[in-house]
Design a protein around this motif. Structure first.
Motif, mmCIF file in Angstrom:
data_model
loop_
_atom_site.group_PDB
_atom_site.id
_atom_site.type_symbol
_atom_site.label_atom_id
_atom_site.label_comp_id
_atom_site.label_asym_id
_atom_site.label_seq_id
_atom_site.Cartn_x
_atom_site.Cartn_y
_atom_site.Cartn_z
ATOM 1 N N HIS A 6 -6.330 0.191 -9.233
ATOM 2 C CA HIS A 6 -5.805 0.219 -8.230
ATOM 3 C C HIS A 6 -4.175 0.104 -8.128
ATOM 4 C CE1 HIS A 6 -9.785 -2.339 -7.646
ATOM 5 N NE2 HIS A 6 -9.703 -1.476 -6.764
ATOM 6 N N GLU A 7 -3.860 0.822 -7.136
ATOM 7 C CA GLU A 7 -2.312 1.128 -7.119
ATOM 8 C C GLU A 7 -1.780 0.492 -5.912
ATOM 9 O OE1 GLU A 7 -2.133 5.383 -6.857
ATOM 10 O OE2 GLU A 7 -3.057 5.661 -8.891
ATOM 11 N N GLY A 8 -0.138 0.175 -6.301
ATOM 12 C CA GLY A 8 0.500 -0.423 -5.248
ATOM 13 C C GLY A 8 2.092 -0.064 -5.494
ATOM 14 N N ARG A 26 0.831 -1.210 -0.093
ATOM 15 C CA ARG A 26 0.116 -0.003 -0.085
ATOM 16 C C ARG A 26 0.945 1.241 -0.025
ATOM 17 N NH1 ARG A 26 -2.397 -3.111 3.302
ATOM 18 N NH2 ARG A 26 -4.580 -3.836 3.108
ATOM 19 N N GLU A 27 1.917 1.215 0.867
ATOM 20 C CA GLU A 27 2.967 2.188 0.768
ATOM 21 C C GLU A 27 4.381 1.503 0.754
ATOM 22 O OE1 GLU A 27 2.324 5.487 1.048
ATOM 23 O OE2 GLU A 27 0.243 5.274 1.053
ATOM 24 N N PRO A 28 5.262 2.426 0.274
ATOM 25 C CA PRO A 28 6.656 1.629 0.123
ATOM 26 C C PRO A 28 7.075 0.939 1.452
ATOM 27 C CG PRO A 28 6.631 3.854 -0.562
ATOM 28 C CD PRO A 28 5.483 3.939 0.152
ATOM 29 N N GLY A 29 7.039 -0.439 1.435
ATOM 30 C CA GLY A 29 7.266 -1.356 2.269
ATOM 31 C C GLY A 29 6.412 -1.678 3.262
ATOM 32 N N VAL A 30 5.402 -0.942 3.414
ATOM 33 C CA VAL A 30 4.375 -0.946 4.658
ATOM 34 C C VAL A 30 2.957 -1.552 3.853
ATOM 35 C CG1 VAL A 30 3.041 0.170 6.346
ATOM 36 C CG2 VAL A 30 5.355 0.753 5.570
ATOM 37 N N GLY A 31 2.470 -2.270 4.613
ATOM 38 C CA GLY A 31 0.812 -2.867 4.114
ATOM 39 C C GLY A 31 1.038 -3.632 2.926
ATOM 40 N N ARG A 32 1.301 -4.933 3.061
ATOM 41 C CA ARG A 32 1.510 -5.799 2.016
ATOM 42 C C ARG A 32 0.279 -6.018 1.205
ATOM 43 N NH1 ARG A 32 4.052 -11.785 1.786
ATOM 44 N NH2 ARG A 32 3.696 -12.074 -0.447
ATOM 45 N N VAL A 33 -0.170 -5.666 0.193
ATOM 46 C CA VAL A 33 -1.181 -5.946 -0.671
ATOM 47 C C VAL A 33 -1.417 -7.425 -0.949
ATOM 48 C CG1 VAL A 33 -2.348 -5.344 -2.817
ATOM 49 C CG2 VAL A 33 -1.407 -3.526 -1.644
ATOM 50 N N GLY A 34 -0.244 -7.864 -1.745
ATOM 51 C CA GLY A 34 -0.095 -9.270 -2.218
ATOM 52 C C GLY A 34 0.878 -9.644 -2.983
ATOM 53 N N THR A 35 1.066 -10.743 -3.500
ATOM 54 C CA THR A 35 1.927 -11.130 -4.682
ATOM 55 C C THR A 35 0.999 -11.216 -5.831
ATOM 56 O OG1 THR A 35 3.467 -12.067 -3.071
ATOM 57 C CG2 THR A 35 3.785 -12.734 -5.312
ATOM 58 N N LEU A 36 1.314 -10.879 -6.942
ATOM 59 C CA LEU A 36 0.698 -10.869 -8.161
ATOM 60 C C LEU A 36 1.521 -11.311 -9.349
ATOM 61 C CD1 LEU A 36 -1.276 -7.755 -8.052
ATOM 62 C CD2 LEU A 36 -2.064 -9.751 -7.401
ATOM 63 N N ALA A 37 0.787 -12.187 -9.978
ATOM 64 C CA ALA A 37 1.556 -12.693 -11.297
ATOM 65 C C ALA A 37 1.929 -11.772 -12.277
ATOM 66 C CB ALA A 37 0.632 -13.933 -11.711
ATOM 67 N N GLU A 81 10.024 -10.388 -20.407
ATOM 68 C CA GLU A 81 9.897 -8.991 -19.819
ATOM 69 C C GLU A 81 8.504 -8.538 -19.688
ATOM 70 O OE1 GLU A 81 12.242 -6.524 -22.008
ATOM 71 O OE2 GLU A 81 14.060 -7.167 -21.151
ATOM 72 N N THR A 82 8.166 -7.545 -18.653
ATOM 73 C CA THR A 82 7.027 -7.030 -18.614
ATOM 74 C C THR A 82 7.194 -5.589 -18.423
ATOM 75 O OG1 THR A 82 6.014 -9.064 -17.229
ATOM 76 C CG2 THR A 82 4.958 -6.703 -17.039
ATOM 77 N N VAL A 83 6.470 -4.693 -19.075
ATOM 78 C CA VAL A 83 6.732 -3.224 -19.064
ATOM 79 C C VAL A 83 5.491 -2.650 -18.570
ATOM 80 C CG1 VAL A 83 7.134 -1.197 -20.469
ATOM 81 C CG2 VAL A 83 8.161 -3.357 -21.255
ATOM 82 N N LEU A 84 5.618 -1.810 -17.459
ATOM 83 C CA LEU A 84 4.497 -1.396 -16.699
ATOM 84 C C LEU A 84 4.498 0.433 -16.676
ATOM 85 C CD1 LEU A 84 4.317 -3.420 -13.473
ATOM 86 C CD2 LEU A 84 2.778 -3.445 -15.668
ATOM 87 N N ALA A 85 3.522 0.869 -16.542
ATOM 88 C CA ALA A 85 3.508 2.477 -16.310
ATOM 89 C C ALA A 85 3.975 2.663 -14.957
ATOM 90 C CB ALA A 85 2.238 2.906 -16.843
ATOM 91 N N VAL A 86 4.732 3.720 -14.669
ATOM 92 C CA VAL A 86 5.133 4.007 -13.216
ATOM 93 C C VAL A 86 4.368 5.372 -12.940
ATOM 94 C CG1 VAL A 86 6.962 4.875 -11.709
ATOM 95 C CG2 VAL A 86 7.325 2.931 -13.342
ATOM 96 N N LEU A 87 3.589 5.421 -11.911
ATOM 97 C CA LEU A 87 2.679 6.494 -11.567
ATOM 98 C C LEU A 87 3.361 7.444 -10.454
ATOM 99 C CD1 LEU A 87 -0.583 4.559 -10.988
ATOM 100 C CD2 LEU A 87 0.423 5.574 -13.285
ATOM 101 N N GLY A 88 4.334 6.962 -9.646
ATOM 102 C CA GLY A 88 4.974 7.723 -8.809
ATOM 103 C C GLY A 88 6.467 7.036 -8.200
ATOM 104 N N LYS A 89 7.238 7.634 -7.487
ATOM 105 C CA LYS A 89 8.614 7.117 -7.444
ATOM 106 C C LYS A 89 8.951 7.430 -6.018
ATOM 107 C CE LYS A 89 13.133 6.404 -9.603
ATOM 108 N NZ LYS A 89 13.959 6.503 -8.355
ATOM 109 N N LYS A 90 9.406 6.924 -4.964
ATOM 110 C CA LYS A 90 10.082 7.263 -3.893
ATOM 111 C C LYS A 90 11.212 6.466 -3.773
ATOM 112 C CE LYS A 90 6.175 8.743 -1.282
ATOM 113 N NZ LYS A 90 5.086 8.460 -0.160
ATOM 114 N N GLY A 91 12.534 6.872 -3.855
ATOM 115 C CA GLY A 91 13.775 6.131 -3.690
ATOM 116 C C GLY A 91 13.721 5.154 -4.845
ATOM 117 N N ASN A 92 13.864 3.827 -4.267
ATOM 118 C CA ASN A 92 13.678 2.796 -5.248
ATOM 119 C C ASN A 92 12.293 2.068 -5.148
ATOM 120 O OD1 ASN A 92 16.292 2.724 -5.839
ATOM 121 N ND2 ASN A 92 16.921 1.600 -4.132
ATOM 122 N N TRP A 93 11.220 2.594 -4.613
ATOM 123 C CA TRP A 93 10.005 2.188 -4.839
ATOM 124 C C TRP A 93 9.339 2.837 -5.982
ATOM 125 C CZ3 TRP A 93 8.092 -1.638 -1.852
ATOM 126 C CH2 TRP A 93 8.955 -2.120 -0.903
#
Length: 131
Positions: free
Chosen positions: A105-107, A54-65, A83-95
């Motif tokens: 839904h975002e994670g 849910r937040e960087p390193g906090v509140g695990r949503v789950g493991t998705l394929a 390879e899988t290419v995903l859009a990045v909506l935000g960045k905090k450090g290495n998260w």
């Protein structure tokens, strides 16, 4: 009988925002993309799933394929098998914050060493883009 006209007047003058906010629209482009790839070609199984929070390193949503994540494949093709290419909506450090389904839904996922993050400025430099 007098309740109906009063209720109608109240309904007309009360702002619609009090009835509930509409769903947040999914951003069209985000800030860049992440290429999820294995460390080496024989290790494709290493990226079969990702762990989201849910937040960087906090509140695990789950493991998705990775195969069910909404990739950018119709627009941006992966260069290698697996390879899988995903859009990045935000960045905090290495998260990196990504949309993990088509409902928006975002994670957050931790940027792994073999993966590559590219902001749109870096990715589009020297390429032609048509809108």
């Amino acid at each position: 009988m007098r309740l109906l006209p009063a209720a109608l007047v109240i309904a007309l003058f009360v702002p619609l925002s009090c009835w509930g906010a509409p769903a947040k629209p999914r951003p069209a482009a985000g800030i860049g993309l992440v290429i999820i790839r294995p460390l080496s070609p024989p290790r494709y199984a290493d990226i079969s799933s990702v762990t989201l929070y849910r937040e960087p390193g906090v509140g695990r949503v789950g493991t998705l394929a990775t195969k069910i994540l909404p990739g950018l494949a119709p627009v941006i093709a992966a260069t290698d098998k697996g390879e899988t290419v995903l859009a990045v909506l935000g960045k905090k450090g290495n998260w990196l914050r990504v949309a993990y389904d088509d409902a928006g839904h975002e994670g957050w996922l931790a940027l792994a060493r073999p993966w590559r993050y590219l902001g749109w400025d870096d990715y589009l430099r020297g390429r032609r883009a048509r809108l």
